[in-house]
Structure formats: C-alpha cells, structure tokens
Design a protein around this motif. Sequence first.
Motif, PDB file in Angstrom:
ATOM      1  N   SER A 185     -61.074  -0.417  -7.465  1.00 57.43           N
ATOM      2  CA  SER A 185     -60.076  -0.690  -8.514  1.00 57.43           C
ATOM      3  C   SER A 185     -58.642  -0.548  -8.015  1.00 57.43           C
ATOM      4  N   MET A 221     -64.097  -2.428 -15.066  1.00 57.16           N
ATOM      5  CA  MET A 221     -64.642  -1.101 -14.796  1.00 57.16           C
ATOM      6  C   MET A 221     -65.147  -0.433 -16.071  1.00 57.16           C
ATOM      7  N   ARG A 243     -65.853  -2.963 -23.860  1.00 59.25           N
ATOM      8  CA  ARG A 243     -64.442  -3.148 -23.515  1.00 59.25           C
ATOM      9  C   ARG A 243     -64.303  -3.841 -22.159  1.00 59.25           C
ATOM     10  N   PHE A 298     -60.363   5.205 -25.025  1.00 61.59           N
ATOM     11  CA  PHE A 298     -59.094   5.722 -25.553  1.00 61.59           C
ATOM     12  C   PHE A 298     -59.405   6.379 -26.894  1.00 61.59           C
ATOM     13  N   GLU A 307     -59.586  -4.765 -27.810  1.00 60.82           N
ATOM     14  CA  GLU A 307     -58.445  -5.655 -27.561  1.00 60.82           C
ATOM     15  C   GLU A 307     -57.799  -5.349 -26.211  1.00 60.82           C
ATOM     16  N   LEU A 308     -57.731  -4.054 -25.878  1.00 62.00           N
ATOM     17  CA  LEU A 308     -57.144  -3.697 -24.586  1.00 62.00           C
ATOM     18  C   LEU A 308     -58.020  -4.166 -23.430  1.00 62.00           C
ATOM     19  N   GLU A 335     -59.061  -1.650 -31.226  1.00 60.62           N
ATOM     20  CA  GLU A 335     -57.937  -1.599 -30.285  1.00 60.62           C
ATOM     21  C   GLU A 335     -58.432  -1.418 -28.851  1.00 60.62           C
ATOM     22  N   LEU A 345     -57.032   1.894  -7.118  1.00 61.14           N
ATOM     23  CA  LEU A 345     -56.326   3.117  -7.502  1.00 61.14           C
ATOM     24  C   LEU A 345     -56.154   4.003  -6.278  1.00 61.14           C
ATOM     25  N   VAL A 399     -58.249  -6.428 -12.593  1.00 58.77           N
ATOM     26  CA  VAL A 399     -59.085  -6.956 -13.665  1.00 58.77           C
ATOM     27  C   VAL A 399     -58.897  -8.472 -13.784  1.00 58.77           C
ATOM     28  N   ALA A 423     -53.285  -1.961  -8.950  1.00 58.90           N
ATOM     29  CA  ALA A 423     -54.425  -1.580  -9.780  1.00 58.90           C
ATOM     30  C   ALA A 423     -54.533  -2.441 -11.045  1.00 58.90           C
ATOM     31  N   HIS A 424     -53.402  -2.726 -11.686  1.00 57.98           N
ATOM     32  CA  HIS A 424     -53.496  -3.446 -12.960  1.00 57.98           C
ATOM     33  C   HIS A 424     -53.786  -4.935 -12.770  1.00 57.98           C
ATOM     34  N   TYR A 427     -56.754  -7.318 -22.454  1.00 57.79           N
ATOM     35  CA  TYR A 427     -55.284  -7.262 -22.326  1.00 57.79           C
ATOM     36  C   TYR A 427     -54.733  -8.326 -21.387  1.00 57.79           C
ATOM     37  N   SER A 428     -55.455  -8.589 -20.294  1.00 56.14           N
ATOM     38  CA  SER A 428     -54.899  -9.505 -19.296  1.00 56.14           C
ATOM     39  C   SER A 428     -55.165 -10.971 -19.626  1.00 56.14           C
TER      40      SER A 428
END
Lengths: 340, 237
Positions: free
Chosen positions: B50, B82, B149, B90, B100-101, B97, B52, B76, B72-73, B104-105
Amino acid sequence: MGFDLSSFIEQLLNGLTVGSFYALIALGYSMVYGVLTMINFAHGEIFMVGAYVGLYTINRLVDVGLYDSNRILAVGITFIAGTIGAAITGVTVERLAYRPLRRAARLAPLISAIGMSIFLQEFIRLLPKMGEAITGITIGSFTLFPESLQQGVVGFLEDFGGARVKTYPGVFGVGGFDIGDIHITYSRVIILIMSVLTMIGLYFLVRYSRFGKAMRAVAEDKDIASMMGIDIDQVISRTFLIGSALAGIAGVMVGMFYLQIRPTMGFVPGIKAFTAAVLGGIGNIPGAMLGGYALGLGEVIGVQFLPAVYKDIVSFSILVLILIFKPTGILGEALAEKKM
Amino acid sequence: MPLLEIQNVHAYYGNIQALKGISLHVDQGEIVTLIGANGAGKTTTLRVISCLLKPRQGSVLLDGQDLSEFKAHQVVNQGVAMVPEGRGVFSKLSVMENLELGAYSRSDKAEIQEDLERVFEIFPRLRERRSQVGGTLSGGEQQMLSTARALMARPSLLVMDEPSMGLAPVLIESVFESLIEINKQGTTILLVEQNAHMALQVATRGYVLQTGEIVLSDSVEGLRKNAMVQKAYLGIE
C-alpha cells in the motif's frame, strides 16, 4: 449591588457576542487538533492577521470612496479580504512550520507553533521598520528599490502594520433598537447572525461534503484514510484553510466591534478560544461552537458576582477545572486511546 | 504477466529489518494466501504494497507497473484495495459514509451506485445498518463493512489482512464464503492469514512467511500435506 434584570440581559447579549468570537476561533483549534492531534498556538495570531488585512482593506475602500457610497459592499469586501488573508497565512504556516515536523516527536510542532505565534506578532509589529530597512538596501551604487518606489513601499507597510494601535472606522455605529429598557445594538445582532450562519455552513460542509467526510476519516486514522485514496496532506492543508478563514472572519468582526487592533490582540482571545475548544471537547466541531458560547456566557455571569477585571480569571479557572475534572470536555470522547 | 509481483523486497522499521528479500506473485483471478505467525512480516508486506512503507530494496509491480512511483493515496486508483488488519472501519462515520469513502477516488456516479447495490447483495446486513455509525457494529459486521468498503473501489486486486481475527468460527466461515463469492465475480485476492486452516481451504496457492522470509511456496494441497505446515500452522503432530 442589587440585581438589575435589564443590565443582566444586556450582559447576556454581551456574552453571546463574545461567545461568537470565541466559537469562531475555537473551531480552528478543534479542527486542526482533530486531524493532527496538535494545538496550533499560532491560531490567535492568524486571527490577528485577519483583523489587519481587513483594516488595510477597509481603509483603502474609505480612500476610494466606496465605503461612503456603498457601505454594505465595502464591509463585505473587507470580510472577504480578512478571511482570505487569514486563510493564506494559516495554510502557509502549516506548510512551512508544521508539515516538515509531521513525523517528529509531538513536542516539536508545538514549539514550532509557539515560534510561529511570536514570528507573526513581531512581523506585523515591525512591518514599518522592515520597510525602511529593505528600501535602504544598497549594493554599491545599486538600490533595491528606486527612489520613486521607496515612498510607496514604506507607506504601504506603515498603513498595514506597526507597533501602535490602529483603529477601524466605526462601521456599525451605535444604532440599535430597544425592547423595554434594554438597548440592543445592531452590531451585536449582525455579529450573532453572521457567526451562527457561518457555523451552520461549516456544520453542513463537515457533515455532508466530500471534503468533510475525508476530513473526519483523516481525523480517525490517517493510514486507512490514505488507503481509501484520500490525499492526507491536501486534507490537512484545507483544514488549516477553513479554520484560519473562520479566525479571519472573527478578526474582522472584532476589529469592527471593538475598533482598536494591535499586534498582540490575538493572544488572549487565542487562549480563551483554546479554553472554549477544550471546554466543548477538543477535536469535536459542535463542541467548539458550544464551548465558545458557554465560555462567553460563563464570563459575563461570573462578572455579575465579581468585579469585571476578574473576567479572565473566570475563564482560566474554567480551563483548569475542566482539565482536572473532565479533560474530554462537554461533548468530547476519550481521544487518547488511538491517536498516538 | 502476474497481476501483482513482489520482487526481492527488503523493508526496515528504522534499523530493524522486517522483510529480508521476499518475492511472490499473484495471477489474475487467483486467491493466494500468505500465512505466517505473529511478527513474521505479513502486515509489513501489506504496508509495502500500500506504499505506506517504502522498501529499501526490491520492487512491487502491479500489472507490470512499479508501485514505488506512487504515494499511498494513489495506490487504490491503480486497482489495489485494502481490508486492513483489525478492519479499520471509521467508527464515527456511518456505514454509508464508510462505503462512500471506499469509492473516494472514483467519479463515475452511476457505476458507484451499481457497486453499492452489489455489495449490499453480498452483505445484506449492511443495507439494514447503513445509517448506523461504524463503531456500533459487531465484529463480524465490521469485517463485512471493511470488505464492502474495499470493493467500492472496484479493485482488480483485493488485499485482506487477517479477516478472521477476533471472529467466532461461524462468522469466519461466512467471511470466507463471501471471499469465494467476490473472487467468482472477478476480483483477484491476496489473503494474509494466521488462521491457516481456513486460508488453505479457500485459496489456490499459498506462501509461508517466517521472520521476514518466504520459506515455502506451493499449491494449497501441497501446503496442507507439508509436515512443517502441519506442525506449525495446522496443529497436526
């Protein structure tokens, strides 16, 4: 000292006004703490810079006559300028003083923040002197600024900052209306309405927007947020942008309300707003709003029983008491567990 | 060409070497498992994938492209989603939510909606709980949410870190059933597990990681028969 209802109500209104200032500034502390677990001690100075940018703007609008011909537009432009000035300052401070220390020990960014606080104060205070120093630079026969420009640069910096108290024009006046024998000035009403609308706007932004969700995700867990595709640096930067913008709005309001501004004006409201953020539960956005108003009202209620000069003692006693008995604040939850 | 290829990766935490030159690959459509005990380097391997944690040596290729170019971001967006260790839900955000995250991308609204329907079909429980905040879900539901997710990113490779951890046996079974279903729908899976029993039932191939090194690589049938695997991971003497 007998109890006087109408003066008590006036004091309550005063509490709501001051509470609005505290709440707007407290939001910046709380949002930044939320994403970085760090107290931005330069936040009070960002508020101060907002007031100065606003003052410079409104004075120029007076010069060009817009202030007299269309006061509402002039005040609007002043607010926008102060907000943008504070926002740019906040984002720059984050980029230069905090981001390089993101992986450092927790104390390092804190010390950096105190440094930025002193820097910004001194920067505004010494602007006119800087003007003289810069324009006087000569390299051989070459001067950095041609003579024709020197006057302009020095003049601009003197108009902008300086050690002496500067004064806003009396935008709001003393006009108002009466309910019974209570006089309510328009200024208080305008400040209260503007603050509440701003905070409602912020609430919806954080609750429903794409950025708001990303910010809350970053506040919970940065690694996992980045696995979702969220650019952590961008979210942190925008958090500073929004928090600083709110402080800028408060800065212009304070300037218009109290008229006088000075380079040290950010310190006490900054610490009080920090108190408000802790009172509401640091990292919690509705908490910062609640804490701001609670502190504003707490102060005016306190001075009903104590001489007015004890106002600050009331606030800081509240801070000490919360830190001892309920460190998570009114709406806060245990943050310590995983933020480390 | 394999979908994911890890070549001779060395990774460190400060001066401590966590990975000592591991290599593995995952082909399109496979479920590959990486088994190992605590501290073997499983999570470190995933942190490298990932982005990180940057490897000091070696490379991670996705579809032939070096992932080290990415932050890292951005990973995806390259097609790797992951399911982190301990679910990583979260807890203050609602189920919706969280989902939805996961997307996100992405910006293809209609297809995101389709995928939302798809994950609700795989995990009907999430539809019932969509307005609840993540922290109030049970462990099994959080595992579903974390998986759902990740699927919301419409990944080509799904990477799961110990999905069975802390779950009751009956729930573990349903987690693995959903894995097989997800794989059938076309998603390649890298499954990192301590629970070798289950992992060796769903996967096609596997690697055994020990103190930062791959010590064994075989088909799951081969691994199940291996004396060392039986002794250390399956509890068979």
